[in-house]
Design an enzyme around this catalytic site. Structure first.
Site, short mmCIF file in Angstrom:
data_model
loop_
_atom_site.label_atom_id
_atom_site.label_comp_id
_atom_site.label_asym_id
_atom_site.label_seq_id
_atom_site.Cartn_x
_atom_site.Cartn_y
_atom_site.Cartn_z
N ASP A 43 -22.65 -13.41 2.41
CA ASP A 43 -22.55 -12.99 1.00
C ASP A 43 -23.75 -12.11 0.61
OD1 ASP A 43 -24.11 -15.24 1.38
OD2 ASP A 43 -23.57 -16.20 -0.50
N MET A 71 -16.27 -26.38 -8.20
CA MET A 71 -16.05 -26.41 -6.75
C MET A 71 -15.67 -27.83 -6.35
SD MET A 71 -18.41 -25.24 -3.51
CE MET A 71 -18.96 -26.84 -2.96
#
Ligand code: UD2
Ligand code: MN
Length: 359
Positions: free
Chosen positions: A276, A302
């Site tokens: 990322d 999440m």
């Protein structure tokens, strides 16, 4: 003394007349000057006022242009037309009237694929949908990197299908399943998703999402913007804050053009972490900035999980991130290679199983 006084008196009277005339003339000229100065002052003030009006309206025009750009990153609606939707149909509005704002997301309430299919009768095989009454502004492929996370995928589909439909997108869902037990490679799977989705449809926008992340507000629109977008900005896992400014993990979106500009994603980050940040470096090196929703709109949850097998932290990640600029041109979508194992058009998503090799 008196006559001389009177004589001198008459003499001073005769010289007093021109003096007062001179005074009068002087005063007259002074008044004229004051009037001219006043006039000048008013004219200059007026001139500046009119010019500021011009600037203000140019600013408003510019803002409107920017809003339009945000809606359509390609700057032309042509890309999103020709979808088989009748030409006479109107474009969907920039902001969908169907959005409801904050949503309840609770992973303690069990869900099933059957329930999701039942509740979303308009979703077509492969997880495809487009609005029934207007032409969607963007064609969006949602790409999910995947291996052995079926319980998470159930939640993702259950929550996301209704949201994406309310967002009035023309979308398709692609789950990119890594075959075998080699080390996991998230970014390479995302590249495969980009390539495979384009074989199906002329998508102009790509949303890359972890399977375990669910938005808590449908105003966080899963589409593309004039700059690459980071969507999961305020996660429960990080106390609803951005962990660091350059953070680009979780959920992000890029138009085809933005993605191609950075040669897609790296293919050589095996295991957890770093990919990322490499993507962020690619964007920065091409002079792009990151667009983000507000912390309130960008809230998401999440699903709690342990680290998966064969996805240990990649020890090479720090070294790789330090060299993105040198490696990005030779490592990316242009050098992607993989073996397609199967492509299944399921009721709620398209499952692409792929052999991406090993480190
Ligand atoms: C963080 C980032 C993630 C990525 C990762 C580092 C967040 C919310 N996400 O995720 O975007 O940068 O760090 O690589 O901070 N997956 C599988 N099966 C596996 C392993 C991974 O399906 O065996 C997929 C799945 O979609 C998962 C994603 O890869 O959500 C990221 O892996 P993770 O959830 O284990 O990593 P996490 O939560 O630290
Ligand atoms: Mn995760």
């Amino acid at each position: 003394m008196a006559s001389s006084g009177s004589a001198s008196g008459s003499a001073s009277a005769s010289s007093a007349a021109p003096q007062s005339t001179r005074n009068f003339n002087f005063l007259h000229r002074l008044c004229k000057l004051v009037v001219v100065l006043c006039f000048l002052h008013i004219s200059v003030t007026l001139l500046y006022y009119v010019r500021s009006l011009d600037i203000r309206s140019a600013f408003v025009r510019n803002q409107q242009q920017r809003n339009r750009d945000d809606g359509d990153p390609t700057g032309s609606e042509a890309l999103y037309n020709g979808t088989g939707t009748p030409k006479s149909w109107k474009n969907c509005p920039q902001t969908s009237p169907l959005l409801v704002g904050p949503l309840r997301v609770d992973f303690n309430i069990p869900v099933s694929l059957e329930l999701t299919a039942e509740q979303n009768p308009q979703v077509r095989p492969g997880g495809r949908y487009k609005p029934a009454n207007c032409r969607a502004l963007q064609k969006v492929a949602l790409i999910i990197p995947f291996r052995k996370r079926e319980p998470h995928l159930k939640f993702w589909l259950y929550y996301l299908h209704p949201i994406l439909q309310r967002q009035q997108l023309d979308y398709g869902i692609y789950v990119i399943n890594q075959e075998g037990d080699e080390t996991f490679n998230r970014a390479k799977l995302l590249n495969v998703g980009y390539a495979e989705a384009l074989k199906d449809y002329d998508y102009g926008c790509f949303v890359f999402s972890d399977v375990d992340l669910i938005p808590m507000d449908d105003r966080n629109v899963y589409k593309c913007f004039s700059q690459p977008r980071h969507l999961s900005v305020s996660m429960d896992k990080f106390g609803f804050r951005l962990p660091y400014n350059q953070y680009f993990g979780g959920v992000s979106s890029m138009s085809k053009e933005q993605y191609l500009k950075i040669n897609g994603f790296p293919n050589n980050y095996w295991g957890w972490g770093g990919e990322d940040d490499d993507i962020f470096n690619r964007l920065a090196s091409k002079g792009m900035s990151i667009s983000r929703p507000s912390g309130e709109v960008g809230k998401c949850r999440m699903i709690r999980h342990e680290r998966d097998e064969r996805n240990d932290p990649n020890p090479q990640r720090f070294n790789r991130i330090a060299h993105t600029r040198e490696t990005m041109n030779r490592d990316g979508i242009r050098s992607l290679s993989y073996k397609l194992v199967s492509k299944e058009t399921l009721a709620l998503y398209t499952k692409i199983t792929v052999d991406i090799g090993k480190p």
